[in-house]
Structure formats: C-alpha cells, structure tokens
Design a protein around this motif. Structure first.
Motif, short mmCIF file in Angstrom:
data_model
loop_
_atom_site.label_atom_id
_atom_site.label_comp_id
_atom_site.label_asym_id
_atom_site.label_seq_id
_atom_site.Cartn_x
_atom_site.Cartn_y
_atom_site.Cartn_z
N LEU A 495 51.27 172.73 -34.73
CA LEU A 495 50.97 171.58 -35.58
C LEU A 495 49.47 171.43 -35.79
O LEU A 495 49.02 170.99 -36.86
CB LEU A 495 51.57 170.32 -34.96
N ASP A 496 48.67 171.78 -34.77
CA ASP A 496 47.21 171.73 -34.94
C ASP A 496 46.76 172.71 -36.03
O ASP A 496 45.88 172.38 -36.84
CB ASP A 496 46.52 172.06 -33.62
N GLN A 499 47.44 171.24 -39.36
CA GLN A 499 46.45 170.24 -39.72
C GLN A 499 45.14 170.89 -40.17
O GLN A 499 44.48 170.44 -41.11
CB GLN A 499 46.20 169.30 -38.53
N ARG A 502 45.41 172.12 -43.74
CA ARG A 502 45.25 171.07 -44.75
C ARG A 502 43.80 170.64 -44.88
O ARG A 502 43.33 170.36 -46.00
CB ARG A 502 46.12 169.87 -44.36
N SER A 503 43.06 170.60 -43.76
CA SER A 503 41.65 170.21 -43.84
C SER A 503 40.80 171.27 -44.54
O SER A 503 39.74 170.96 -45.09
CB SER A 503 41.10 169.96 -42.43
N SER A 516 56.74 176.47 -38.01
CA SER A 516 56.46 175.19 -37.34
C SER A 516 57.74 174.47 -36.96
O SER A 516 57.84 173.85 -35.89
CB SER A 516 55.61 174.30 -38.26
N GLN A 528 59.06 165.53 -34.74
CA GLN A 528 58.13 166.38 -35.51
C GLN A 528 58.91 167.38 -36.38
O GLN A 528 58.52 167.65 -37.51
CB GLN A 528 57.20 167.13 -34.56
N GLU A 535 58.89 167.09 -45.18
CA GLU A 535 57.74 167.56 -45.96
C GLU A 535 58.12 168.77 -46.82
O GLU A 535 57.67 168.90 -47.97
CB GLU A 535 56.59 167.93 -45.02
#
Length: 572
Positions: A495-496, A499, A502-503, A516, A528, A535
């Motif tokens: 999950l990190d 993230q 996306r950043s 995931s 999760q 999503e």
C-alpha cells in the motif's frame, strides 16, 4: 628563410654542357648572399681547393616576400614575363577549391573561406563562390553557405542555377527543409533563371528526410507544371519520403503510377517499397512486390531479400523467410550481416538452426555484430533456453568483442523467462564490469525474474540497488515490487508503494491493483482489500477472479458474509 633549390648556371662558352656543367647551387638565403653547390660534401674535383665563386643569381631567382616582390619574381631581367614560370601558380593567390581541398576540419574551412572573402572582389569568380558554398554544405555549415549566396547578390554578381543548387544542398544537409523551399521559390524571381530537375530533386529529398511526405509528393507531382519529367532520382526521393512517413499505401500507389510518367522504376525504388511494407508488417504486399520484379526485368539484390526476410519474420512466417535465404543463395548472391540477422530472427524457437546460421556466417568470413547476437538471443528468449543465451552472451563478449545494452537486456530477459533469477542478477551486476550501467529495462527484468522465482526478499534488494544507481523506477518497477510484497504478505509495504505511485503522478494499472488485493487479502486486511476493489471498479478496471476469490475468503473469515457475496456477484 626560404631556400631556392635546383637553380642551374649556364655553361661557359666552349664548355661541354654535360662534362663541364656548373654544379647545381642552392641559395642559402642568409645575409652573406652566398651560393652553395649540392656536391660540396663530395669535393669539387680541384684537389680539394675551393671552386671559383659563381656569379650572382638573377633577381627573379632570389626569394621574394610581399605582393610587389612576387610580381617582380615573375619577370626577367628585361621586364617581360619569364617563360619558365608562365602558367604556374607561383606568386599568385590560389583558387578557393584548391584552398578547401586541404581542409580537414570545420575551423579550417571557415578560415580559408574568410581568407578568400577578404580578397579583392574583382578576383572572386562565380565558380569559386559556388565551390565555397558546396564545401560549406559538406561540413553542414548552411548559415555560412547562405551568407556567401547573399554576398553574391549584394556585390552585383548574378547567381546562377548551380549556385542556387549548392546553397539548397547545404541547407538540406543541415536539415533546413524550410530554407530549401524558400530558395526553390526564389529561383524564378531571378532574371533568366528557372528551377531545374536537380534543384527540384534536392527539395523533394529534403522534405522526405524531414518526414514531410505530403510536401514531397506535391513537389513530385508539380514537376510536370514546370515542364520537367521526373527521373529515377525524383521517383526514388518521393518514394523514400512516403516510406519515411510510414505511408505504405502512398508508396504502392506512387510505385504503380511511375511508369505512366515515362520513368521505369529501378530496383532502388522497389527496395524502398518493400521496406515500407516491412515497417507496416504487410508481408503479403512485400512478397507480391518481389514476385513482380521479374515482369519488370529487374533482378532482386541483397537488400531486396534481406528486407523481405525481415517482413516475413515479423509476420511469423519463419519457413518462408528461410526459404528466401535459400533462393538468394541459388542466385549466387552473398548474404551480408543484415541478411543473416533477419534469417536468425526467423528461426523462431529453433536454437540449433540459429547456431548453424552463426557458423555459416563465419564460414564466409562475416563476423557477427551486436545486431546478429541480439537476433540470436531473441531466439533463446522464445525457447526459454537460458543456458544457450548465456553461452552466446559470453561468446559475443570474449570471441567477437561485441557487447551492448540491448544484448545484455536480452540475456537478462531469457533468464527471467526461465525463472533463473540468479543468472539474471549475475548479468545485471556484471554490466558495470563490461563498461556500461544497467538501465531501467535491465532492473525491471531483474525484478520480474525475482518475482517469477518467488524470491520477494531478493526483489526488495534489487529495488534498493536500482534506487542507489540513480535510476528512477517507473510503473513496471513498482508493480513488480508490489507483486513481490504480495508474495511476502507485506501488505503495508504494497500500500505504501501504491501511495508513492500516486504522489509521483503514476496511475496504478491492473497488475498493480491485483497484486495489492492479493497482499491485503492474504494478510486478512479485508477493509483495505475491499477499498482497493472499489477503487478498481471506479477506475473501470476488471479485478482478477483469483483476487476476487481471495478477497471474498478474507471477508468470510472475518464474518462479513454480505460483503463476500457482493464480491462474488461482481466477479460473476
């Protein structure tokens, strides 16, 4: 100081011209005004005594410096032109073509052209200016070539069509196709000038190299309005322009229309058409073109067969490609490296046939290069024959001293496909020893090898090495890392990475989401997992059935029966 050699003194009266000829003397060029005979070291034949001092040299034989002295050197005692030096370049400025013939660098060309420009304008001929423009064009100095053309106009020298053609060729070599068209349109404005076939061909070729195939085709069709009939160069340039623009339909249409313009297509034109079909993966059209050569009384050459074999290989017609190689040998044509590379690539997954072609290459004196070895490694990739790939890679590096990044990445890919992650990592880490660094493709393939081998810990280490080597991970890199995290049930790390993607403005893809979901569901992190599935549906991505099943099992284990049934309905 200058020394003037081989000045011969006239024999005295009554002396034989050969037996009593005065010795050859050289002007020493110093302040003493002395002459020295070339036979001085061998003695003078007078018992070692010093010979009588020869008379003073004539004025024209002494070294002269400066324009006035050079003019004097061309005259004899009585002022008329010396017959010995008549027609020579002694004392004159050399013409510009002779000056440029000695140049070996751009700086020397610019220096000689500037020296010529500093001369008296009356000494600058139109032919010399044209030669200067051509020389500047050969060195891609198109701006300086245009400057010489502009000076001709300002000094009252009317440029001719040859000067315009040289300036257009200089701009074409510098990839300035717009300047070429501007010069072509300026020609009719000059009095008495008219564009000819040479200038039009230069413009067509310049547009073709710039991928302006529509303009090139327009110029080709416009030849008739100027009273010109296209030649072989015109048709070949127009065909090449359409081929560069990936317009295979236009190439075939133009090739069919060329005979109507009273121009017979050449083998070069047909090779261009076959190459256009090969790029568009139109192997049937390429085969039809080669078959029609006999009706045109044209003989296919090595380029024709090589391009056809590549087209057949891309169409997965490997047997036809190898039959083409046999037909080529039957015509007594010697295959080259490109031909053998296409034939090797057409071997499919037949590793022994590939090895035999490599031996055939060496038997006729050809040394495999990077293109050949890359084709051979692609055969090993299809066959997942990792040991043969590593043997080929070592042979290329040691025997033929060939090693490039494409070959190394192909070797890593073979090992990854065969789940030989240790060999894949060995090739990647040894790249720096061979003089290059792994790129993002190398690292991604190594990550995939570790993932296929279920070595998630090694995958994490490879990812750290990738970041240490200053290679920015892409979507494939992070997707492979997330898959490795899923194998190790490191759902938080997965999950990190999502993230971080996306950043970094990276859109997670289907592989990333499925991995995931696997990671979170396997770790019983059902909230999760359920969020990730939502999503995916919002992004209109289809979740993998196995991922749905694992997520549903996680929900059932947590007592969330309704949510589990909802997942089953979505999957069904």
């Amino acid at each position: 100081m200058h020394r003037l050699r081989n000045v011969w003194r006239r024999p005295r009266a009554g002396q034989h011209s050969t037996a009593h000829a005065a010795p050859r003397c050289r002007w020493l060029g110093d302040d003493s005004g002395r002459w020295r005979g070339e036979s001085e070291s061998a003695g003078w034949g007078h018992g070692g005594s010093r010979p009588p001092r020869p008379h003073s040299p004539p004025s024209w034989a002494k070294p002269a410096v400066g324009r006035a002295a050079q003019s004097k050197a061309l005259k004899g005692h009585w002022g008329e032109e010396n017959p010995v030096l008549r027609g020579s370049t002694f004392g004159r400025e050399q013409p510009l073509p002779a000056m440029l013939a000695r140049c070996r660098s751009t700086e020397e060309v610019l220096e000689e052209v500037q020296r010529w420009r500093n001369r008296d304008r009356r000494e600058q001929t139109l032919g010399e200016r044209t030669a200067g423009v051509s020389a500047l064009g050969r060195w891609s100095l198109w701006l300086q070539a245009l400057a010489l053309l502009g000076e001709a106009r300002s000094t009252g020298i009317a440029p001719d069509i040859v000067l315009y053609g040289a300036a257009m060729a200089a701009c074409a070599r510098g990839a300035q196709w717009l300047r070429v068209l501007e010069l072509l349109n300026e020609i009719p404005s000059e009095g008495g000038l008219r564009r000819n076939l040479v200038t039009s061909n230069i413009a067509i070729a310049a547009c073709g190299r710039a991928s302006q195939w529509k303009l090139a085709l327009h110029l080709f069709e416009d030849l008739a309005s100027w009273g010109m009939r296209p030649d072989v160069v015109s048709s070949a340039s127009a065909l090449n322009a359409c081929a560069q623009g990936h317009q295979w339909q236009a190439v075939l249409a133009l090739l069919g229309a060329i005979p109507e313009k009273m121009v017979e297509p050449s083998i070069v034109s047909y090779n261009t058409a076959v190459s256009a079909c090969e790029r568009a993966q139109r192997w049937m059209d390429a085969l039809s073109l080669v078959s029609s050569l006999h009706s045109r009384r044209l003989q296919p050459d090595v380029v024709t067969y090589s391009t056809l074999m590549s087209a057949l290989e891309k169409g997965h017609h490997w047997s036809k490609a190898l039959n083409t190689l046999s037909e080529m040998r039957g015509r007594d044509l010697v295959p080259n490296i490109i031909t053998f590379s296409a034939a090797i690539r057409a071997c499919g997954a037949a590793v022994p046939m590939m090895v035999g072609l490599l031996e055939d290459m060496r038997s006729i004196g050809l040394t495999p290069n990077a293109l050949t070895y890359s084709a051979a490694l692609s055969v090993c990739v299809r066959a997942a024959h990792w040991s043969a790939a590593l043997a080929l890679f070592e042979e290329a590096r040691v025997r033929d001293r060939v090693s490039d990044r494409i070959m190394r990445n192909a070797a890593v890919a073979v090992c990854a496909r065969a789940s030989r992650w240790e060999a894949a990592l060995g090739v990647v880490h040894s790249m720096e020893t061979w003089g290059s660094t792994p790129d993002v493709v190398s690292w991604n393939t190594a990550l995939s090898a570790c993932e296929r081998g279920s070595e998630w810990a090694c995958a994490l280490g490879v990812f750290e090495d990738m970041q240490t080597s200053s290679i920015a991970p892409d979507v494939i890199s992070r997707s492979s890392l997330i898959s490795a995290c899923a194998q190790g049930r490191l759902w938080k790390a997965a999950l990190d990475q999502m993230q971080i993607m996306r950043s970094c403005s990276m859109e997670p893809n289907l592989i990333t989401y499925n991995a995931s979901v696997y990671a979170t569901a396997a770790a019983q992190a059902w909230p999760q997992a359920l969020a990730l599935v939502s999503e995916m549906h919002a992004a209109r991505l289809e979740c993998d059935l196995d991922a749905h099943a694992i997520a549903a099992e996680s929900l059932l284990a947590a007592g969330r029966t309704q949510e589990a049934l909802g997942l089953y309905r979505r999957a069904g």
